[in-house]
Scaffold this motif. Structure first.
Motif, PDB file in Angstrom:
ATOM      1  N   ASP A  28      -8.396  -1.569   3.455  1.00 27.66           N
ATOM      2  CA  ASP A  28      -7.988  -0.181   3.397  1.00 27.66           C
ATOM      3  C   ASP A  28      -7.144   0.146   4.695  1.00 27.66           C
ATOM      4  OD1 ASP A  28      -9.067   0.370   1.131  1.00 27.66           O
ATOM      5  OD2 ASP A  28     -10.794   1.759   2.045  1.00 27.66           O
TER       6      ASP A  28
ATOM      7  N   ARG B 171     -14.206  -0.791   2.513  1.00 26.03           N
ATOM      8  CA  ARG B 171     -14.750   0.629   2.025  1.00 26.03           C
ATOM      9  C   ARG B 171     -16.158   0.564   1.651  1.00 26.03           C
ATOM     10  NH1 ARG B 171     -11.261   3.393  -2.523  1.00 26.03           N
ATOM     11  NH2 ARG B 171      -9.704   2.302  -1.372  1.00 26.03           N
TER      12      ARG B 171
ATOM     13  N   SER C  98      -1.174  -4.037   3.543  1.00 25.29           N
ATOM     14  CA  SER C  98      -2.060  -4.362   4.070  1.00 25.29           C
ATOM     15  C   SER C  98      -2.458  -5.982   4.162  1.00 25.29           C
ATOM     16  CB  SER C  98      -3.292  -3.723   3.116  1.00 25.29           C
ATOM     17  OG  SER C  98      -4.621  -4.450   3.131  1.00 25.29           O
TER      18      SER C  98
ATOM     19  N   HIS D 280     -10.964  -3.312  -1.672  1.00 21.21           N
ATOM     20  CA  HIS D 280     -12.065  -2.526  -2.657  1.00 21.21           C
ATOM     21  C   HIS D 280     -11.600  -2.706  -3.964  1.00 21.21           C
ATOM     22  CE1 HIS D 280     -15.258   0.129  -3.591  1.00 21.21           C
ATOM     23  NE2 HIS D 280     -14.357   0.950  -4.021  1.00 21.21           N
TER      24      HIS D 280
ATOM     25  N   HIS E 238       0.800  -1.256   0.013  1.00 18.05           N
ATOM     26  CA  HIS E 238       0.168  -0.064   0.021  1.00 18.05           C
ATOM     27  C   HIS E 238       0.801   1.241  -0.210  1.00 18.05           C
ATOM     28  CE1 HIS E 238      -4.335  -0.934   1.093  1.00 18.05           C
ATOM     29  NE2 HIS E 238      -3.972  -1.866   0.045  1.00 18.05           N
TER      30      HIS E 238
ATOM     31  N   LYS F 163      -7.131   1.722  10.126  1.00 22.82           N
ATOM     32  CA  LYS F 163      -7.018   2.886   9.042  1.00 22.82           C
ATOM     33  C   LYS F 163      -6.406   4.192   9.440  1.00 22.82           C
ATOM     34  CE  LYS F 163     -11.377   1.279   6.777  1.00 22.82           C
ATOM     35  NZ  LYS F 163     -12.520   1.891   6.348  1.00 22.82           N
TER      36      LYS F 163
END
Length: 710
Positions: free
Chosen positions: A165, A651, A160, A681, A143, A190
């Motif tokens: 997320d 998400r 991740s 996502h 990420h 997050k």
């Protein structure tokens, strides 16, 4: 339409087995018989998902084109001749994340900028993400890395687990090529994390009750000193529970490090403050709906989204303005200076700063242009750069020292080329992707449809050269969140479906990218025309494109597929309900569908400024008219939908697609379903899954609207 899939074949029996209430209006949670499918890892929910997955794969993997398409997609995605895109230019070095068949999760690596610009980078691997995952027993997905300028020796690495997320953050030393023992580390959350200085971080993270907003993002900003426990971090800012998020960040401007704190009261508003060395804050005079773009020469540059009164007159939406940061520190109210005004047909899509230049990517009737802006005593001088016309441009990176922008250029029939664009002199192509098909077999053009209210809506069309009459047609669109849709090479269209666009046109069909309202194709007005109670404009624009194709004998009703992802799930769900006469297939990826409950699911509360608040009766009155879930109806004459998504999407909740599928099943309607257990996502966590999805979707389109469809 025939019920040809196993998913539909046993629909009525399955519906009797688990329907707990009649399929009525479903205006409340108690009315919804499928709310149990919102239990993400629930045993019963996952058993239903497994059944739908198996039924769909049993049908589509048996199609003769499936194995060929999957193998071809994997070959394209793993092609080692891809461009090694710059993740960051760090002084005289460049970093890149490389993924191929041998490294599906990626190699994070570094090379000298000179070797990179010469087209022969000498890479040194810093992190092998696949090997790291194997060693640590985690399904790590890369990420990103935030490396502290100007030394670029220490980096914050975000990884991740499975593609959510939420990240784990760990400090890494580029010199030693290893994670820093006893360095900064944050557990999975997050989090919003950035460098304040070498020994201090801005941190917002999940600290338990009261630390997150209703949207699930950090509510607090703290300064965390190296060598101390996070519990000792000093709080310097906090937002409200109803805010979207809070975060801190810093930008190096020459030799000066400017630090900022952002509070996001809503998705479309922000309050920025300048953070002093001691952590105290000085508010910036930016309008709340302006977008912070860059810092250059001691000035903060922002893009307006509404008219703004300045001492020199009213600046219109879409304009770039600059404010002096030194004036802010002195406590005075700086007069903003106009940096750039787009024309009526233009919209500013990207802004990036190099050492002395501001680089602006402009869309002009959705065609990309690059402009270099230079501050001076007489204002900002503009120079348009000489790059191919009628293309999609993307600013990949800019050099921190020197004034070079790295920009990709492509269109649906032309593969991406990476240019090094100096502020003086001509752009130089330093890398290109190979052609994956014979572009001479196709035509590529921009056309305009007329929407219900008279608005001209642009769209791009690719068809086989010499084809006459209507063809089965795939239309992809987004229509929200100021996100413009620009034509990319067909191996990457539509978004997250890999080379599906290429496979579709190679089969003798047509592909369309529609630039409907809600996006940013023409600046703030294009977005605002589809906000909240104006959302129907976005759907009308999509219908207008489909109707225009039919009117010009380019497509036929019932042989048109509507494709959308995320916010595009609202779009395709709404247009399918409103015009089942037009559409024969619906591709809905990681979709929003149940707009009555979306604000209660994962990050949904953060999008109420875009759609409305369904808990407010006045808002629900207009949302109810187009919410896909509430408007699904019984009957055989509805488009056959294909839902693809990820269980680990934190998400957009997987319950949206699951509940829509359950309704189709209860109604005895044909539908297809593919829920991947990893990927977040973005759905696919590696090329194997992306290739499989592209092949499944091609087989689905051929069955439902292709030349052999019933």
């Amino acid at each position: 339409m025939t019920q040809t899939t196993p998913v539909a074949r046993f629909a009525l029996a399955a519906a009797l087995a688990f329907t707990a209430a009649p399929l009525a209006a479903q205006e409340t949670d108690a009315d919804d018989p499928y709310i149990w499918l919102e239990e993400i890892q629930g045993e019963r929910a996952l058993a239903k998902v497994d059944q739908w997955n198996a039924d769909t794969e049993a049908v589509l993997t048996a199609q003769p084109e499936y194995p060929l398409a999957k193998a071809w997609a994997k070959q394209i995605l793993d092609d080692t001749r891809q461009i090694a895109m710059p993740d960051a230019i760090m002084g005289d070095q460049v970093t890149n994340l490389w993924r191929d068949a041998d490294n599906p999760r990626g190699l994070w690596r570094i090379a000298s900028l000179d070797s990179y610009m010469a087209g022969a980078p000498e890479w040194r691997v810093l992190i092998d993400v696949d090997r790291l995952g194997e060693e640590e027993g985690e399904s790590w997905i890369w990420h990103g890395a935030d490396c502290l300028a100007p030394e670029y020796t220490r980096c914050l690495i975000s990884l991740s687990p499975g593609g959510t997320d939420a990240d784990v953050v760990r400090e890494f030393d580029i010199g030693t090529g290893a994670f820093v023992e006893s360095g900064f580390t944050l557990p999975e959350a997050k989090s919003n994390v950035a460098w304040f200085d070498r020994d201090t971080l801005f941190v917002g993270t999940d600290e338990g009750a009261g630390s997150l907003t209703d949207s699930g993002y950090p509510r607090l900003v703290k300064l965390w000193q190296r060598g101390t426990e996070f519990a000792e971090a000093r709080q310097i800012a906090e937002g409200e529970q109803t805010d979207i998020s809070m975060n801190g960040f810093s930008i190096l401007d020459g030799d000066t490090r400017w630090r900022f704190v952002r509070r996001g009261p809503s998705f479309w508003t922000s309050q920025y403050s300048l953070a002093r060395e001691d952590g105290t804050l000085a508010p910036l005079p930016l309008p709340e709906d302006a977008e912070f773009e860059a810092v250059l020469g001691g000035q903060v540059i922002a893009k307006l989204n509404s008219a703004f009164e300045t001492p020199r007159g009213v600046a219109q939406p879409g304009t770039l303005l600059a404010w002096s940061l030194e004036d802010v520190l002195r406590g005075s109210d700086p007069d903003p200076v106009v940096v750039f005004r787009p024309s009526e047909t233009q919209a500013i899509e990207e802004v990036a700063a190099s050492e002395n230049k501001l680089w602006v990517k402009v869309l002009d009737d959705v065609s990309g242009k690059l402009i270099a802006l230079t501050p001076g005593a007489e204002g900002w001088a503009a120079r348009a750069m000489d790059l191919p016309a009628n293309s999609t441009l993307q600013i990949a990176e800019t050099s921190g020292e020197g004034d070079t922008a790295f920009v990709t250029v492509e269109n649906m029939l032309t593969p991406p080329t990476l240019y090094a664009v100096p502020s003086e002199g001509q752009p130089v192509a330093i890398a290109s992707e190979p052609a994956q098909f014979d572009a001479d077999k196709f035509t590529f053009e921009q056309k305009f449809a007329t929407s219900k209210d008279g608005t001209k809506v642009p769209y791009y069309l690719v068809r086989p050269k010499g084809a006459e009459g209507p063809l089965p047609t795939l239309i992809h669109a987004y229509g929200g969140f100021r996100a413009a849709q620009t034509p990319k090479y067909l191996t990457a269209e539509p978004y997250r479906s890999g080379p599906l666009g290429l496979f579709w046109v190679e089969s003798g069909n047509a592909y369309v990218l529609a630039n409907i309202r809600g996006g940013g194709e023409y600046g703030p007005r294009w977005h605002e025309d589809a906000l909240r109670d104006k959302r129907q404009n976005s759907f009308d624009d999509f219908h207008a494109v489909a109707d225009d194709l039919v009117a010009n004998r380019l497509a036929s009703p019932g042989r048109i597929a509507a494709s959308g992802r995320s916010n595009g799930g609202v779009l395709v769900g709404a247009v399918a309900n409103q015009r089942p006469d037009l559409y024969g297939a619906i591709i809905s990826g990681s979709p929003l569908i149940d707009m009555k409950r979306y604000n209660k699911l994962l990050a949904g509360a953060s999008w109420m400024a875009e759609y409305g608040n369904p808990d407010v009766p006045e808002d629900w009155a207009f949302m109810r008219a187009w919410s896909p879930y509430q408007n699904m109806r019984d009957g055989p004459d509805v488009p056959a939908a294909f839902y693809y998504l990820s269980t680990l999407d934190d998400r957009v909740h997987p319950g949206h697609a699951r509940k829509a599928a359950a309704k189709h099943e209860a109604y005895g309607q044909t539908f297809y379903y593919h829920e991947y257990r990893e990927g977040g996502h973005s759905v696919g966590s590696d090329h194997e899954e992306d290739a499989k999805r592209a092949a499944l979707l091609l087989a689905y389109l051929n069955r439902e609207i292709g030349s052999g469809a019933e």
